[in-house]
Design a protein around this motif. Structure first.
Motif, PDB file in Angstrom:
ATOM      1  N   THR A  94       0.863  -1.185   0.000  1.00  0.00           N
ATOM      2  CA  THR A  94       0.000   0.000   0.000  1.00  0.00           C
ATOM      3  C   THR A  94       0.894   1.227   0.000  1.00  0.00           C
ATOM      4  O   THR A  94       2.013   1.200   0.527  1.00  0.00           O
ATOM      5  CB  THR A  94      -0.911   0.035   1.234  1.00  0.00           C
ATOM      6  OG1 THR A  94      -0.102   0.051   2.412  1.00  0.00           O
ATOM      7  CG2 THR A  94      -1.829  -1.180   1.279  1.00  0.00           C
ATOM      8  N   ASP A  95       0.401   2.325  -0.601  1.00  0.00           N
ATOM      9  CA  ASP A  95       1.150   3.576  -0.559  1.00  0.00           C
ATOM     10  C   ASP A  95       0.189   4.745  -0.754  1.00  0.00           C
ATOM     11  O   ASP A  95      -1.006   4.560  -0.993  1.00  0.00           O
ATOM     12  CB  ASP A  95       2.270   3.599  -1.604  1.00  0.00           C
ATOM     13  CG  ASP A  95       1.773   3.512  -3.033  1.00  0.00           C
ATOM     14  OD1 ASP A  95       0.709   4.080  -3.323  1.00  0.00           O
ATOM     15  OD2 ASP A  95       2.442   2.875  -3.866  1.00  0.00           O
ATOM     16  N   ASN A  96       0.719   5.950  -0.642  1.00  0.00           N
ATOM     17  CA  ASN A  96      -0.082   7.166  -0.782  1.00  0.00           C
ATOM     18  C   ASN A  96       0.025   7.758  -2.172  1.00  0.00           C
ATOM     19  O   ASN A  96      -0.171   8.953  -2.357  1.00  0.00           O
ATOM     20  CB  ASN A  96       0.353   8.204   0.266  1.00  0.00           C
ATOM     21  CG  ASN A  96      -0.020   7.783   1.673  1.00  0.00           C
ATOM     22  OD1 ASN A  96      -1.162   7.419   1.922  1.00  0.00           O
ATOM     23  ND2 ASN A  96       0.947   7.821   2.586  1.00  0.00           N
ATOM     24  N   GLY A  97       0.326   6.921  -3.154  1.00  0.00           N
ATOM     25  CA  GLY A  97       0.466   7.410  -4.517  1.00  0.00           C
ATOM     26  C   GLY A  97      -0.835   7.945  -5.075  1.00  0.00           C
ATOM     27  O   GLY A  97      -1.929   7.631  -4.585  1.00  0.00           O
ATOM     28  N   PRO A  98      -0.751   8.769  -6.120  1.00  0.00           N
ATOM     29  CA  PRO A  98      -1.961   9.361  -6.716  1.00  0.00           C
ATOM     30  C   PRO A  98      -2.863   8.300  -7.323  1.00  0.00           C
ATOM     31  O   PRO A  98      -2.401   7.267  -7.796  1.00  0.00           O
ATOM     32  CB  PRO A  98      -1.399  10.284  -7.792  1.00  0.00           C
ATOM     33  CG  PRO A  98      -0.050   9.722  -8.119  1.00  0.00           C
ATOM     34  CD  PRO A  98       0.470   9.165  -6.837  1.00  0.00           C
ATOM     35  N   LEU A  99      -4.170   8.564  -7.294  1.00  0.00           N
ATOM     36  CA  LEU A  99      -5.148   7.628  -7.824  1.00  0.00           C
ATOM     37  C   LEU A  99      -5.552   7.967  -9.252  1.00  0.00           C
ATOM     38  O   LEU A  99      -6.412   7.310  -9.833  1.00  0.00           O
ATOM     39  CB  LEU A  99      -6.393   7.616  -6.930  1.00  0.00           C
ATOM     40  CG  LEU A  99      -6.139   7.321  -5.445  1.00  0.00           C
ATOM     41  CD1 LEU A  99      -7.445   7.321  -4.688  1.00  0.00           C
ATOM     42  CD2 LEU A  99      -5.420   6.008  -5.276  1.00  0.00           C
ATOM     43  N   ASP A 100      -4.948   9.019  -9.823  1.00  0.00           N
ATOM     44  CA  ASP A 100      -5.311   9.421 -11.191  1.00  0.00           C
ATOM     45  C   ASP A 100      -4.074   9.655 -12.044  1.00  0.00           C
ATOM     46  O   ASP A 100      -4.031  10.522 -12.895  1.00  0.00           O
ATOM     47  CB  ASP A 100      -6.169  10.686 -11.160  1.00  0.00           C
ATOM     48  CG  ASP A 100      -5.457  11.852 -10.481  1.00  0.00           C
ATOM     49  OD1 ASP A 100      -4.439  11.607  -9.805  1.00  0.00           O
ATOM     50  OD2 ASP A 100      -5.925  12.989 -10.634  1.00  0.00           O
ATOM     51  N   GLU A 101      -3.029   8.850 -11.810  1.00  0.00           N
ATOM     52  CA  GLU A 101      -1.774   9.025 -12.543  1.00  0.00           C
ATOM     53  C   GLU A 101      -1.875   8.432 -13.935  1.00  0.00           C
ATOM     54  O   GLU A 101      -2.553   7.427 -14.163  1.00  0.00           O
ATOM     55  CB  GLU A 101      -0.642   8.350 -11.758  1.00  0.00           C
ATOM     56  CG  GLU A 101       0.748   8.676 -12.294  1.00  0.00           C
ATOM     57  CD  GLU A 101       1.820   8.155 -11.357  1.00  0.00           C
ATOM     58  OE1 GLU A 101       2.824   7.638 -11.866  1.00  0.00           O
ATOM     59  OE2 GLU A 101       1.648   8.289 -10.133  1.00  0.00           O
ATOM     60  N   GLU A 102      -1.199   9.066 -14.882  1.00  0.00           N
ATOM     61  CA  GLU A 102      -1.095   8.583 -16.267  1.00  0.00           C
ATOM     62  C   GLU A 102      -2.462   8.400 -16.929  1.00  0.00           C
ATOM     63  O   GLU A 102      -2.675   7.497 -17.733  1.00  0.00           O
ATOM     64  CB  GLU A 102      -0.314   7.258 -16.308  1.00  0.00           C
ATOM     65  CG  GLU A 102       1.118   7.404 -15.822  1.00  0.00           C
ATOM     66  CD  GLU A 102       1.896   6.102 -15.925  1.00  0.00           C
ATOM     67  OE1 GLU A 102       1.318   5.113 -16.426  1.00  0.00           O
ATOM     68  OE2 GLU A 102       3.060   6.080 -15.530  1.00  0.00           O
ATOM     69  N   GLY A 103      -3.412   9.265 -16.589  1.00  0.00           N
ATOM     70  CA  GLY A 103      -4.678   9.273 -17.315  1.00  0.00           C
ATOM     71  C   GLY A 103      -5.667   8.205 -16.907  1.00  0.00           C
ATOM     72  O   GLY A 103      -6.658   7.986 -17.603  1.00  0.00           O
ATOM     73  N   PHE A 104      -5.443   7.505 -15.825  1.00  0.00           N
ATOM     74  CA  PHE A 104      -6.419   6.517 -15.377  1.00  0.00           C
ATOM     75  C   PHE A 104      -6.604   6.640 -13.867  1.00  0.00           C
ATOM     76  O   PHE A 104      -5.774   7.188 -13.165  1.00  0.00           O
ATOM     77  CB  PHE A 104      -5.989   5.089 -15.728  1.00  0.00           C
ATOM     78  CG  PHE A 104      -4.665   4.690 -15.144  1.00  0.00           C
ATOM     79  CD1 PHE A 104      -4.569   4.307 -13.809  1.00  0.00           C
ATOM     80  CD2 PHE A 104      -3.513   4.695 -15.919  1.00  0.00           C
ATOM     81  CE1 PHE A 104      -3.357   3.933 -13.267  1.00  0.00           C
ATOM     82  CE2 PHE A 104      -2.296   4.325 -15.372  1.00  0.00           C
ATOM     83  CZ  PHE A 104      -2.220   3.940 -14.049  1.00  0.00           C
ATOM     84  N   THR A 105      -7.724   6.166 -13.417  1.00  0.00           N
ATOM     85  CA  THR A 105      -7.958   6.077 -11.976  1.00  0.00           C
ATOM     86  C   THR A 105      -8.220   4.627 -11.623  1.00  0.00           C
ATOM     87  O   THR A 105      -8.338   3.775 -12.497  1.00  0.00           O
ATOM     88  CB  THR A 105      -9.156   6.945 -11.557  1.00  0.00           C
ATOM     89  OG1 THR A 105     -10.271   6.593 -12.357  1.00  0.00           O
ATOM     90  CG2 THR A 105      -8.818   8.417 -11.726  1.00  0.00           C
ATOM     91  N   LEU A 106      -8.326   4.379 -10.341  1.00  0.00           N
ATOM     92  CA  LEU A 106      -8.360   3.011  -9.862  1.00  0.00           C
ATOM     93  C   LEU A 106      -9.727   2.637  -9.323  1.00  0.00           C
ATOM     94  O   LEU A 106     -10.408   3.444  -8.703  1.00  0.00           O
ATOM     95  CB  LEU A 106      -7.319   2.817  -8.759  1.00  0.00           C
ATOM     96  CG  LEU A 106      -5.905   3.291  -9.082  1.00  0.00           C
ATOM     97  CD1 LEU A 106      -5.002   3.083  -7.885  1.00  0.00           C
ATOM     98  CD2 LEU A 106      -5.360   2.579 -10.307  1.00  0.00           C
ATOM     99  N   LYS A 107     -10.101   1.400  -9.543  1.00  0.00           N
ATOM    100  CA  LYS A 107     -11.334   0.885  -8.972  1.00  0.00           C
ATOM    101  C   LYS A 107     -11.066   0.440  -7.540  1.00  0.00           C
ATOM    102  O   LYS A 107      -9.999  -0.086  -7.242  1.00  0.00           O
ATOM    103  CB  LYS A 107     -11.848  -0.290  -9.798  1.00  0.00           C
ATOM    104  CG  LYS A 107     -13.228  -0.763  -9.374  1.00  0.00           C
ATOM    105  CD  LYS A 107     -13.800  -1.745 -10.349  1.00  0.00           C
ATOM    106  CE  LYS A 107     -15.216  -2.135  -9.916  1.00  0.00           C
ATOM    107  NZ  LYS A 107     -15.848  -3.065 -10.861  1.00  0.00           N
ATOM    108  N   PRO A 108     -12.015   0.620  -6.627  1.00  0.00           N
ATOM    109  CA  PRO A 108     -11.772   0.239  -5.236  1.00  0.00           C
ATOM    110  C   PRO A 108     -11.854  -1.261  -5.015  1.00  0.00           C
ATOM    111  O   PRO A 108     -12.486  -1.986  -5.774  1.00  0.00           O
ATOM    112  CB  PRO A 108     -12.888   0.966  -4.476  1.00  0.00           C
ATOM    113  CG  PRO A 108     -13.995   1.068  -5.466  1.00  0.00           C
ATOM    114  CD  PRO A 108     -13.319   1.290  -6.794  1.00  0.00           C
ATOM    115  N   ILE A 109     -11.204  -1.706  -3.949  1.00  0.00           N
ATOM    116  CA  ILE A 109     -11.340  -3.082  -3.490  1.00  0.00           C
ATOM    117  C   ILE A 109     -12.776  -3.314  -3.057  1.00  0.00           C
ATOM    118  O   ILE A 109     -13.394  -2.466  -2.407  1.00  0.00           O
ATOM    119  CB  ILE A 109     -10.367  -3.342  -2.319  1.00  0.00           C
ATOM    120  CG1 ILE A 109      -8.923  -3.393  -2.833  1.00  0.00           C
ATOM    121  CG2 ILE A 109     -10.699  -4.619  -1.579  1.00  0.00           C
ATOM    122  CD1 ILE A 109      -7.898  -3.490  -1.742  1.00  0.00           C
ATOM    123  N   ASP A 110     -13.334  -4.454  -3.410  1.00  0.00           N
ATOM    124  CA  ASP A 110     -14.733  -4.741  -3.086  1.00  0.00           C
ATOM    125  C   ASP A 110     -14.917  -5.187  -1.641  1.00  0.00           C
ATOM    126  O   ASP A 110     -15.884  -4.808  -0.978  1.00  0.00           O
ATOM    127  CB  ASP A 110     -15.279  -5.832  -4.026  1.00  0.00           C
ATOM    128  CG  ASP A 110     -15.321  -5.365  -5.469  1.00  0.00           C
ATOM    129  OD1 ASP A 110     -15.520  -4.165  -5.689  1.00  0.00           O
ATOM    130  OD2 ASP A 110     -15.132  -6.209  -6.368  1.00  0.00           O
TER     131      ASP A 110
END
Length: 754
Positions: A94-110
């Motif tokens: 885990t880290d505090n990296g950005p969630l919108d880097e390189e033109g994409f964002t991340l889906k959350p863990i279910d």
């Protein structure tokens, strides 16, 4: 949308050809949620890397996800979505990296499936080291760490129970008992409440209606190491054993316990395992063969109750492996015993790893991940703050060189336990023997066996060949019957019904024994050489009164069978034990006074730089089976009595042999003085691809002016269908990123290279 490629792992595995390449479009909802959470004072959602339970090579190094409002830790088992499909995964980091880097964002863990990490921090670091060092994907490196999926079945199911809320105004006596019990305990399972209070379901139902208690399920997957109950005390150590124990206890480096056969290394192991358990730590004891697990368990049942010992190896049923895995993870097991795969037991409070018979080649895994237990155990202990002990009477050249360089600490046990003398060794030159029909039994050997039978003593015979005969030869054309798969000679076997058949030991191909030679049609087919089945026939004919046990893979399929066999030997219900490798390794049988190598030459002539080392180790180990409780004898039968390995083993000169062999390896530039990488190619165009890869390696060596050598050839046992490229030299990893390895298996530090 699914999580994008694991960015932090791309750096970790920069040398790997398996990095993920997925990317996804931005998700405005997630960005808005993160902004709102930060504004309202909530913890900002983090990014995590999840290793997905999937065979897809595109995601074998993990995907990045957003934690959302979940508290996620590395090692946890989670549920995530991959291309709209629900899957399991292990959180790697885990880290505090950005969630919108390189033109994409991340889906959350279910969902978080396990409240506690399934893999410890030390295991996660070892997993990542394995992927990097052995040049494989993280998913491949994880294979030995967990039982087969689904992984959620490893997590104990939630236990239904009740929690105290408040005390009502009026209580009946039985209701009061329930309230007092739950107030004291806070929460109890349904079964425990009924057992403790002995009340009816109607009373509990009424308390729920009053709002005094409520139902609440708990997951019992928290790791808790409880104090271990000892069945006995460790054996009393001799002054030499005590000195070795004290040395290793103080030493932070990995320790090599160099003790001659019968010197009592197991007693030292017991003391160290006992210390770890008293400190609330778990221990792992590795043995070189699955069949030996039952033998070693017998030695430690005098220390722990059996329910505090767990067993892990590849022959366990899936259900048994899961059960043992869960017992270990819960902290119930103080000691884990098994073959190399036991190294990956979920010991979250690991304090000690012991590798018994450290020199054995079986500690190298020959499937991906192609790890060696020695190197991997060293890293796991480093990450876990645990102690690594390697015990052997015949150290590997790798361990010996590391002692000389200072990387390993070494302590010695130069004398046998309780001052028992080493056995005398007699070398029989087979070239001077007239066998008649009794090959490979020399008159000297037959007389020695007969003498032991008269005295009521036991004999162990070793022959490195199963079956009735090592080959079928045509006396007319002088050709042997060979397997179409490996192009190696068939071995003659006898089925349990007494019918002869042919077996290729390397591919498993079987065939009927023909009446005529397939090469020339002659009727003169003759079995030559000898295997364990023929030895059994000769023994039964020469010593009809003897009680004989055979130990090879034809008759020993499960560890339990080995336990029965060894019990018969210990209880003096057998006179002669003969077989293949399993009779050589680590057996402690006090009644044995004669140990025999039937044909020491098997293996000496292999085109392999380790061939001599292996034969020396085998001969030396066999001498250790004789004379543990009284004076013993060893007979070595060979066509090459002057071979360096035979002479050194017969004279118990292990240190001299190691120094001589290490100097030779340095002169010829073979491991451990150099690195080695093996590339294996098996596809239809194996030869063409191998030669192409070899040419690419030579170009790189020339362009970079590397001190390295490369060769290409078909493997000895591949029947021309398997080729390999061998690379030797220094700093070999620099070449890997520049090669096209899409058709090759990469084997770092190979054991077999013929």
């Amino acid at each position: 949308m699914v999580g994008a490629a694991g960015l932090e792992l791309a750096t970790l595995c920069s040398q790997s050809r398996y990095s993920s390449q997925l990317s996804y479009a931005p998700n405005a909802d997630i960005l808005a949620k993160n902004t709102r959470s930060a504004r309202e004072g909530y913890t900002l959602s983090m990014r995590c890397t999840v290793l997905v339970n999937s065979r897809s090579p595109g995601i074998h190094n993990g995907l990045s996800y957003e934690t959302g409002d979940l508290t996620v830790e590395p090692g946890m088992l989670v549920r995530i979505s991959v291309r709209k499909k629900e899957m399991e995964g292990i959180v790697l980091s885990t880290d505090n990296g950005p969630l919108d880097e390189e033109g994409f964002t991340l889906k959350p863990i279910d969902e978080i499936i396990s409240k506690e990490p399934v893999l410890s921090t030390a295991q996660l670091k070892t997993l990542q080291w394995m992927a990097d060092y052995y040049y494989c994907s993280l998913r491949s490196a994880m294979t030995p760490f967990l039982p087969s999926p689904p992984w959620r079945t490893l997590i104990p199911k939630n236990i239904p129970g009740y929690r105290f809320i408040k005390e009502p105004e009026k209580l009946t006596p039985k209701q009061q008992v329930v309230i007092d019990t739950l107030r004291r305990e806070g929460w109890m399972s349904v079964s425990d409440v009924k057992k403790e209070t002995d009340v009816s379901a109607a009373i509990i139902k009424r308390l729920k209606e009053l709002g005094s208690i409520e139902e609440e399920s708990h997951s019992p997957d928290a790791v808790e190491i409880k104090p271990y109950v000892f069945a006995g005390t460790p054996p009393t150590l001799t002054p030499l054993q005590q000195s070795a124990y004290e040395e290793m206890k103080k030493e932070k480096r990995p320790s090599l316990l160099f003790g001659i056969t019968g010197s009592g290394k197991t007693e030292v192991y017991s003391q160290m395992i006992s210390d770890a358990a008293k400190a609330g730590k778990q221990s792992i004891l590795l043995v070189p063969e699955i069949l030996l697990t039952e033998h070693i368990i017998h030695r430690f049942e005098t220390l722990f109750n059996r329910d505090r010992i767990a067993v892990l190896h590849s022959r366990l049923t899936p259900a048994s492996r899961r059960s043992e895995w869960m017992r270990i993870r819960s902290g119930e097991a103080a000691l884990v015993i098994g073959s190399r795969s036991a190294l990956f037991a979920p010991c979250h409070k690991l304090g000690l790893i012991i590798m018994d018979e450290e020199h054995e080649w079986t500690y190298k895994n020959e499937q991906t991940p192609r790890y060696h237990a020695r190197e991997t155990a060293e890293k796991l202990c480093e990450f876990a703050g645990a102690k690594l002990v390697m015990g052997t009477a015949t150290p590997s050249l790798e361990a010996w060189s590391r002692v000389k360089s200072g990387r390993y600490h070494m302590t010695e046990l130069p004398e046998r336990y309780k001052n028992q003398s080493l056995p005398t060794v007699k070398v029989v030159d087979l070239a001077t023997v007239n066998f008649g029909s009794l090959y490979p039994f020399s008159p000297t050997l037959l007389a020695a066996i007969g003498d032991r039978l008269k005295k009521g003593e036991q004999t162990v015979l070793f022959l490195n060949r199963r079956g009735m005969a090592s080959a079928i030869l045509c006396l007319k054309c002088r050709k042997r019957l060979v397997s179409p798969e490996s192009q190696l000679p068939f071995t003659l076997h006898r089925s349990s019904y007494g019918q002869p058949f042919l077996l290729d030991h390397f591919s498993g191909v079987t065939a009927n024994l023909p009446a005529d030679c397939p090469h020339c049609g002659a009727h003169d087919l003759l079995p030559v050489g000898a295997g364990t089945q023929k030895v059994e026939d000769i023994l039964a004919a020469q010593f009809p009164q003897a009680r004989i046990l055979r130990a090879d893979s034809d008759v020993l399929q499960y560890p339990e069978q080995m336990r029965t066999l060894l019990k018969k030997m210990r209880d003096r219900e057998a006179d002669i034990l003969f077989g293949t490798q399993s009779v050589v390794k680590g057996l402690d049988l006090p009644g044995v006074t004669l140990a025999v190598v039937m044909i020491a030459d098997i293996g000496l002539s292999l085109p392999h730089f380790r061939a001599g080392e292996r034969v020396f180790q085998l001969l030396t180990q066999l001498t250790g089976r004789s004379g543990r409780a009284q004076q013993g004898e060893v007979i070595v039968q060979t066509f090459r009595p002057e071979a360096v390995e035979v002479v050194a083993a017969s004279q118990h000169r292990t240190r001299d042999y190691l120094e001589t062999e290490l100097t030779l390896r340095e002169q010829l530039h073979y491991p451990p003085s150099t690195e080695m990488i093996r590339f294996i190619l098996r596809e239809e165009r194996a030869e063409q691809n191998a030669k192409k890869l070899h040419a690419a390696i030579l170009r790189f060596i020339h362009e970079e002016d590397m001190k390295a050598q490369a060769s290409v050839a078909p493997t000895l046992f591949g029947g021309g269908k398997v080729w390999h490229v061998l690379l030797r030299g220094k700093d070999l990893r620099t070449i890997l990123p520049s090669l096209d390895l899409s058709d090759a298996v990469v084997d770092i530090d190979p054991i077999d290279c013929i």
